[in-house]
Design a protein around this motif. Structure first.
Motif, PDB file in Angstrom:
ATOM      1  N   UNK A   1       0.847  -1.199   0.000  1.00  0.00           N
ATOM      2  CA  UNK A   1       0.000   0.000   0.000  1.00  0.00           C
ATOM      3  C   UNK A   1       0.884   1.251   0.000  1.00  0.00           C
ATOM      4  N   UNK A   2       1.939   1.237   0.810  1.00  0.00           N
ATOM      5  CA  UNK A   2       2.839   2.405   0.872  1.00  0.00           C
ATOM      6  C   UNK A   2       3.501   2.681  -0.479  1.00  0.00           C
ATOM      7  N   UNK A   3       3.900   1.605  -1.152  1.00  0.00           N
ATOM      8  CA  UNK A   3       4.529   1.801  -2.473  1.00  0.00           C
ATOM      9  C   UNK A   3       3.556   2.461  -3.440  1.00  0.00           C
ATOM     10  N   UNK A   4       2.297   2.033  -3.358  1.00  0.00           N
ATOM     11  CA  UNK A   4       1.277   2.590  -4.258  1.00  0.00           C
ATOM     12  C   UNK A   4       1.000   4.052  -3.921  1.00  0.00           C
ATOM     13  N   UNK A   5       0.869   4.363  -2.635  1.00  0.00           N
ATOM     14  CA  UNK A   5       0.574   5.755  -2.265  1.00  0.00           C
ATOM     15  C   UNK A   5       1.751   6.664  -2.604  1.00  0.00           C
ATOM     16  N   UNK A   6       2.967   6.114  -2.554  1.00  0.00           N
ATOM     17  CA  UNK A   6       4.131   6.935  -2.951  1.00  0.00           C
ATOM     18  C   UNK A   6       4.047   7.281  -4.436  1.00  0.00           C
ATOM     19  N   UNK A   7       3.551   6.330  -5.242  1.00  0.00           N
ATOM     20  CA  UNK A   7       3.395   6.610  -6.683  1.00  0.00           C
ATOM     21  C   UNK A   7       2.327   7.682  -6.904  1.00  0.00           C
ATOM     22  N   UNK A   8       1.223   7.576  -6.161  1.00  0.00           N
ATOM     23  CA  UNK A   8       0.168   8.588  -6.288  1.00  0.00           C
ATOM     24  C   UNK A   8       0.732   9.958  -5.915  1.00  0.00           C
TER      25      UNK A   8
END
Ligand code: FMN
Length: 170
Positions: free
Chosen positions: A148-155
């Motif tokens: 989830x953290x990796x995805x939110x960093x991309x956002x």
């Protein structure tokens, strides 16, 4: 920048993921509101929106579908991100799992910039005939904070790069 994270969840697992997404975005400096899709405000008050939904029998949760359909025009105007939960194994952390057909359509409708599938959760004591049967073999929590953290960093990177203009010009 203000972000709405909204979700459809039957048994709480996706609600938990929505809160993980919100925490990740807050850690990146955004002001985030989390709200179930059945109660959430229109997207207009926010600068970006994340909509999540539990997947049951290959369909996104009805509350998530309704929210996206009802607010499709507004969602087209702001950066929109969708997520789904989820597989009851570690497959979502091993490979990218594409959205189910209905969600592919909703990504087109909203011009969503990204989609992620996260692992799901099924508690051993789950209620409902089918869920109860499934839980005998498949109970577990496959939600992965790091994913989830990796995805939110991309956002966050998208939004900082000014993705609004690129994505929503049409
Ligand atoms: C009856 C039932 C059907 C399900 N169907 C799917 C499915 O088609 N695809 C999938 O990835 N997960 C499926 N799951 C797993 C759920 O998506 C997972 O448990 C999810 O975390 C549930 O979210 P919730 O707790 O927010 O309701 C199913 C679970 C149940 C109990």
């Amino acid at each position: 920048m203000t972000i709405l994270v909204t979700y459809g969840s039957e048994r709480g697992g996706t609600a938990g993921l929505a809160n993980m997404v919100a925490d990740g975005l807050r850690a990146e400096g955004f002001v985030v509101t989390v709200s179930p899709a059945s109660l959430a405000e229109a997207p207009d008050a926010y600068e970006a929106v994340v909509v999540g939904g539990a997947v049951y029998a290959m369909r996104w949760h009805a509350d998530s579908r309704r929210y996206v359909r009802r607010h499709a025009t507004a969602l087209r105007r702001c950066p929109t991100y969708l997520f789904s939960s989820g597989p009851l194994d570690d497959s979502a952390t091993k490979k990218e799992i594409p959205p189910v057909k209905g969600v592919v359509h909703l990504m087109e409708v909203t011009g969503a910039r990204r989609h992620a599938t996260f692992g799901g959760r099924l508690l051993p004591e789950s209620r409902g005939l089918i869920a109860h049967q499934m839980a005998k073999k498949l109970s577990g929590d496959w939600r992965d904070t790091n994913q989830v953290r990796e995805w939110t960093a991309k956002i966050a990177a998208d939004l900082r790069a000014g993705g609004q203009e690129q994505q929503k010009a049409g």
